[in-house]
Design a protein around this motif. Structure first.
Motif, PDB file in Angstrom:
ATOM      1  N   SER A 243      73.512 105.260  16.297  1.00  0.00           N
ATOM      2  CA  SER A 243      74.796 105.636  16.890  1.00  0.00           C
ATOM      3  C   SER A 243      75.623 104.373  17.110  1.00  0.00           C
ATOM      4  CB  SER A 243      74.581 106.377  18.223  1.00  0.00           C
ATOM      5  OG  SER A 243      73.869 105.554  19.134  1.00  0.00           O
ATOM      6  N   GLN A 244      76.722 104.488  17.849  1.00  0.00           N
ATOM      7  CA  GLN A 244      77.602 103.360  18.114  1.00  0.00           C
ATOM      8  C   GLN A 244      77.558 103.005  19.603  1.00  0.00           C
ATOM      9  OE1 GLN A 244      78.342 102.199  14.761  1.00  0.00           O
ATOM     10  NE2 GLN A 244      80.246 101.627  15.783  1.00  0.00           N
ATOM     11  N   ALA A 245      77.595 101.704  19.880  1.00  0.00           N
ATOM     12  CA  ALA A 245      77.687 101.231  21.261  1.00  0.00           C
ATOM     13  C   ALA A 245      79.046 100.568  21.456  1.00  0.00           C
ATOM     14  CB  ALA A 245      76.572 100.247  21.569  1.00  0.00           C
ATOM     15  N   ARG A 246      79.576 100.667  22.660  1.00  0.00           N
ATOM     16  CA  ARG A 246      80.861 100.041  22.978  1.00  0.00           C
ATOM     17  C   ARG A 246      80.619  98.969  24.036  1.00  0.00           C
ATOM     18  NH1 ARG A 246      85.460 101.443  26.161  1.00  0.00           N
ATOM     19  NH2 ARG A 246      84.325 103.251  26.999  1.00  0.00           N
ATOM     20  N   ILE A 247      81.046  97.755  23.737  1.00  0.00           N
ATOM     21  CA  ILE A 247      80.817  96.640  24.653  1.00  0.00           C
ATOM     22  C   ILE A 247      82.118  95.874  24.850  1.00  0.00           C
ATOM     23  CG2 ILE A 247      78.426  96.382  23.885  1.00  0.00           C
ATOM     24  CD1 ILE A 247      79.341  93.830  22.397  1.00  0.00           C
ATOM     25  N   ARG A 248      82.149  95.081  25.910  1.00  0.00           N
ATOM     26  CA  ARG A 248      83.252  94.153  26.154  1.00  0.00           C
ATOM     27  C   ARG A 248      82.686  92.742  25.965  1.00  0.00           C
ATOM     28  NH1 ARG A 248      86.491  96.253  30.959  1.00  0.00           N
ATOM     29  NH2 ARG A 248      86.879  97.849  29.380  1.00  0.00           N
ATOM     30  N   LEU A 249      83.369  91.934  25.175  1.00  0.00           N
ATOM     31  CA  LEU A 249      82.877  90.606  24.817  1.00  0.00           C
ATOM     32  C   LEU A 249      83.931  89.568  25.165  1.00  0.00           C
ATOM     33  CD1 LEU A 249      80.658  88.903  23.370  1.00  0.00           C
ATOM     34  CD2 LEU A 249      81.884  89.336  21.230  1.00  0.00           C
ATOM     35  N   ARG A 250      83.484  88.492  25.812  1.00  0.00           N
ATOM     36  CA  ARG A 250      84.401  87.446  26.224  1.00  0.00           C
ATOM     37  C   ARG A 250      85.077  86.816  25.004  1.00  0.00           C
ATOM     38  NH1 ARG A 250      84.331  85.376  31.223  1.00  0.00           N
ATOM     39  NH2 ARG A 250      82.133  85.990  31.504  1.00  0.00           N
ATOM     40  N   THR A 251      86.356  86.567  25.078  1.00  0.00           N
ATOM     41  CA  THR A 251      87.114  85.977  23.976  1.00  0.00           C
ATOM     42  C   THR A 251      86.532  84.621  23.593  1.00  0.00           C
ATOM     43  OG1 THR A 251      89.119  87.076  24.762  1.00  0.00           O
ATOM     44  CG2 THR A 251      89.405  85.227  23.231  1.00  0.00           C
ATOM     45  N   GLY A 252      86.321  84.430  22.286  1.00  0.00           N
ATOM     46  CA  GLY A 252      85.785  83.169  21.784  1.00  0.00           C
ATOM     47  C   GLY A 252      84.281  83.060  21.834  1.00  0.00           C
ATOM     48  N   ALA A 253      83.582  84.111  22.262  1.00  0.00           N
ATOM     49  CA  ALA A 253      82.119  84.085  22.360  1.00  0.00           C
ATOM     50  C   ALA A 253      81.517  85.165  21.463  1.00  0.00           C
ATOM     51  CB  ALA A 253      81.692  84.302  23.812  1.00  0.00           C
ATOM     52  N   THR A 262      81.837  97.090  13.982  1.00  0.00           N
ATOM     53  CA  THR A 262      82.624  97.943  13.085  1.00  0.00           C
ATOM     54  C   THR A 262      84.071  98.046  13.548  1.00  0.00           C
ATOM     55  OG1 THR A 262      81.903  99.883  14.347  1.00  0.00           O
ATOM     56  CG2 THR A 262      80.607  99.285  12.403  1.00  0.00           C
ATOM     57  N   VAL A 263      84.292  97.798  14.845  1.00  0.00           N
ATOM     58  CA  VAL A 263      85.645  97.822  15.423  1.00  0.00           C
ATOM     59  C   VAL A 263      85.759  96.663  16.411  1.00  0.00           C
ATOM     60  CG1 VAL A 263      87.315  99.089  16.825  1.00  0.00           C
ATOM     61  CG2 VAL A 263      85.866 100.325  15.183  1.00  0.00           C
ATOM     62  N   VAL A 264      86.844  95.890  16.318  1.00  0.00           N
ATOM     63  CA  VAL A 264      87.147  94.830  17.276  1.00  0.00           C
ATOM     64  C   VAL A 264      88.613  94.965  17.678  1.00  0.00           C
ATOM     65  CG1 VAL A 264      87.264  92.349  17.710  1.00  0.00           C
ATOM     66  CG2 VAL A 264      85.458  93.262  16.214  1.00  0.00           C
ATOM     67  N   ARG A 265      88.848  95.100  18.980  1.00  0.00           N
ATOM     68  CA  ARG A 265      90.230  95.187  19.455  1.00  0.00           C
ATOM     69  C   ARG A 265      90.362  94.401  20.759  1.00  0.00           C
ATOM     70  NH1 ARG A 265      88.345 100.530  19.307  1.00  0.00           N
ATOM     71  NH2 ARG A 265      87.437 101.227  21.290  1.00  0.00           N
ATOM     72  N   GLY A 266      91.523  93.817  20.973  1.00  0.00           N
ATOM     73  CA  GLY A 266      91.757  93.040  22.164  1.00  0.00           C
ATOM     74  C   GLY A 266      91.874  93.920  23.398  1.00  0.00           C
ATOM     75  N   HIS A 267      91.300  93.442  24.503  1.00  0.00           N
ATOM     76  CA  HIS A 267      91.393  94.170  25.772  1.00  0.00           C
ATOM     77  C   HIS A 267      92.394  93.480  26.707  1.00  0.00           C
ATOM     78  CE1 HIS A 267      90.198  96.550  29.208  1.00  0.00           C
ATOM     79  NE2 HIS A 267      89.998  95.439  29.906  1.00  0.00           N
ATOM     80  N   ASP A 268      92.192  92.174  26.905  1.00  0.00           N
ATOM     81  CA  ASP A 268      93.164  91.362  27.636  1.00  0.00           C
ATOM     82  C   ASP A 268      92.977  89.920  27.176  1.00  0.00           C
ATOM     83  OD1 ASP A 268      90.923  90.346  29.006  1.00  0.00           O
ATOM     84  OD2 ASP A 268      91.136  91.807  30.612  1.00  0.00           O
ATOM     85  N   GLU A 269      93.509  88.962  27.916  1.00  0.00           N
ATOM     86  CA  GLU A 269      93.444  87.570  27.482  1.00  0.00           C
ATOM     87  C   GLU A 269      92.016  87.024  27.483  1.00  0.00           C
ATOM     88  OE1 GLU A 269      96.028  85.242  29.884  1.00  0.00           O
ATOM     89  OE2 GLU A 269      97.876  86.128  29.065  1.00  0.00           O
ATOM     90  N   SER A 270      91.154  87.602  28.263  1.00  0.00           N
ATOM     91  CA  SER A 270      89.795  87.066  28.413  1.00  0.00           C
ATOM     92  C   SER A 270      88.725  87.877  27.692  1.00  0.00           C
ATOM     93  CB  SER A 270      89.428  86.978  29.905  1.00  0.00           C
ATOM     94  OG  SER A 270      90.337  86.161  30.612  1.00  0.00           O
ATOM     95  N   TRP A 271      89.020  89.129  27.331  1.00  0.00           N
ATOM     96  CA  TRP A 271      87.986  90.005  26.789  1.00  0.00           C
ATOM     97  C   TRP A 271      88.488  90.761  25.564  1.00  0.00           C
ATOM     98  CZ3 TRP A 271      83.116  89.904  28.876  1.00  0.00           C
ATOM     99  CH2 TRP A 271      82.988  89.319  30.136  1.00  0.00           C
ATOM    100  N   ASP A 272      87.514  91.021  24.662  1.00  0.00           N
ATOM    101  CA  ASP A 272      87.736  91.916  23.528  1.00  0.00           C
ATOM    102  C   ASP A 272      86.790  93.103  23.664  1.00  0.00           C
ATOM    103  OD1 ASP A 272      89.613  90.219  22.308  1.00  0.00           O
ATOM    104  OD2 ASP A 272      88.009  89.053  21.365  1.00  0.00           O
ATOM    105  N   GLU A 273      87.158  94.197  23.041  1.00  0.00           N
ATOM    106  CA  GLU A 273      86.304  95.380  23.055  1.00  0.00           C
ATOM    107  C   GLU A 273      85.776  95.620  21.644  1.00  0.00           C
ATOM    108  OE1 GLU A 273      87.098  99.929  24.136  1.00  0.00           O
ATOM    109  OE2 GLU A 273      87.426  98.551  25.833  1.00  0.00           O
ATOM    110  N   LEU A 274      84.452  95.823  21.529  1.00  0.00           N
ATOM    111  CA  LEU A 274      83.804  95.971  20.230  1.00  0.00           C
ATOM    112  C   LEU A 274      83.010  97.268  20.177  1.00  0.00           C
ATOM    113  CD1 LEU A 274      84.158  92.773  20.655  1.00  0.00           C
ATOM    114  CD2 LEU A 274      82.263  92.545  19.051  1.00  0.00           C
ATOM    115  N   GLU A 275      82.917  97.811  18.977  1.00  0.00           N
ATOM    116  CA  GLU A 275      81.981  98.896  18.696  1.00  0.00           C
ATOM    117  C   GLU A 275      80.981  98.377  17.676  1.00  0.00           C
ATOM    118  OE1 GLU A 275      83.860 102.515  17.577  1.00  0.00           O
ATOM    119  OE2 GLU A 275      85.299 102.480  19.258  1.00  0.00           O
TER     120      GLU A 275
END
Length: 315
Positions: A243-253, A262-275
């Motif tokens: 299946s797919q997991a959704r996580i928040r990943l610190r920008t630049g890490a 499979t999906v990367v989208r910006g959340h705010d200046e410090s975090w991105d959201e990934l699937e």
């Protein structure tokens, strides 16, 4: 590339380079052990044609000529296959020095040291021991089974050893035709053919108990041209994504996570959201990124990662 095929290609290249005249297929078949053991004439012909094409793809110039008796011959002339002088700048030489230190704990340490000595004798600007002491990468080879299995893979010798599965109370003797060794996530694995089960298997070296014993005889199964150890470990450990997991990943890490997403989208200046694909073992991997990862869903994955991080904090 599997050790057996690499050895076969090397032997073919040496035969073609080592003679001053073209060699026929018949002569090559009786000179190279793998071709002698090829079985039928059709099997040999297919193997030889693949090997010849592979050497040409690697840049070797192989000429096809007609001999006096009408047979087709093959030769690789030295003047057509001579490499230009090898020159290294300081950065490249330092990289080679670090690469040689990787194997200092294993049997290849002597060969690596000898290669460095030859480069120094040729005037290459290799860094001193003190200059690279701050960076000393090592391939962990603490398991006693590593060296005998590495030799068995190289020599294509069957082996026996006692192996305890993760869910088993006792070890059982396994008869294996070893193909390849590979390090994955800090552990060494052996891929090979399990004679008793008549199927390919992957064994974690840390679960081998007692000595590895070499057996007489030859392999009963064909060694694959490519042995995908990591993929096999993931498959048999149940790590294939379901299946797919959704996580928040610190920008630049977390670049390995970004590569898998499979999906990367910006959340705010410090975090991105990934699937990312979710399968067994993902929780342990996410925990390695510590405060740079926040699991959003599924809930069981979030709980798994939180439990792992709490255990580390208590330790």
């Amino acid at each position: 590339m599997a050790i057996a095929k690499a050895e076969r290609l090397m032997n073919l290249a040496l035969c073609l380079l080592g003679t001053g005249r073209p060699l026929s297929k018949r002569e090559l078949r009786t000179s190279i052990e793998a071709y002698i053991e090829a079985g039928t004439e059709d099997s040999f012909n297919r193997m030889f044609e693949r090997d010849k094409d592979d050497l040409r793809e690697l840049g070797m110039v192989i000429e096809t000529v007609e001999s006096v008796d009408g047979d087709t011959g093959y030769v690789a002339r030295r003047d057509s296959n001579r490499l230009p002088p090898v020159t290294l700048d300081a950065e490249e030489a330092a990289a080679l020095g670090l690469a040689a230190k990787v194997w200092q704990q294993a049997r290849l340490a002597g060969a690596a040291s000898g290669a460095l000595q030859k480069l120094r004798a040729a005037g290459m600007p290799l860094a001193s021991e003190t200059e690279i002491s701050a960076l000393e990468p090592r391939i962990p080879t603490g398991e006693a089974a590593f060296e005998p299995l590495m030799i068995a893979c190289r020599d294509r010798r069957p082996v026996t050893f006692a192996y305890r599965r993760s869910n088993a109370a006792q070890a059982h003797t396994r008869q294996v035709e070893p193909w390849a060794l590979e390090c994955w996530r800090g552990h060494w694995y052996l891929a090979g053919w399990d004679r008793e089960r008549q199927d390919r298997r992957v064994f974690r070296l840390s679960r081998i108990t007692g000595p590895v014993r070499s057996r007489s005889g030859t392999f009963t199964s064909e060694v694959p041209d490519q042995v995908a150890v990591r993929e096999a470990v993931a498959e048999w450990a149940g790590e294939n994504p379901t299946s797919q997991a959704r996580i928040r990943l610190r920008t630049g890490a977390g670049y390995p996570l970004r590569a898998r997403a499979t999906v990367v989208r910006g959340h705010d200046e410090s975090w991105d959201e990934l699937e990312i694909p979710y399968g067994h073992g993902l929780g342990a991997w996410l925990a390695e990124f510590g405060p740079d990862v926040v699991v959003l869903e599924p809930a069981e994955l979030r709980a798994d990662v939180v439990d792992r991080l709490r255990a580390v904090a208590k330790g």
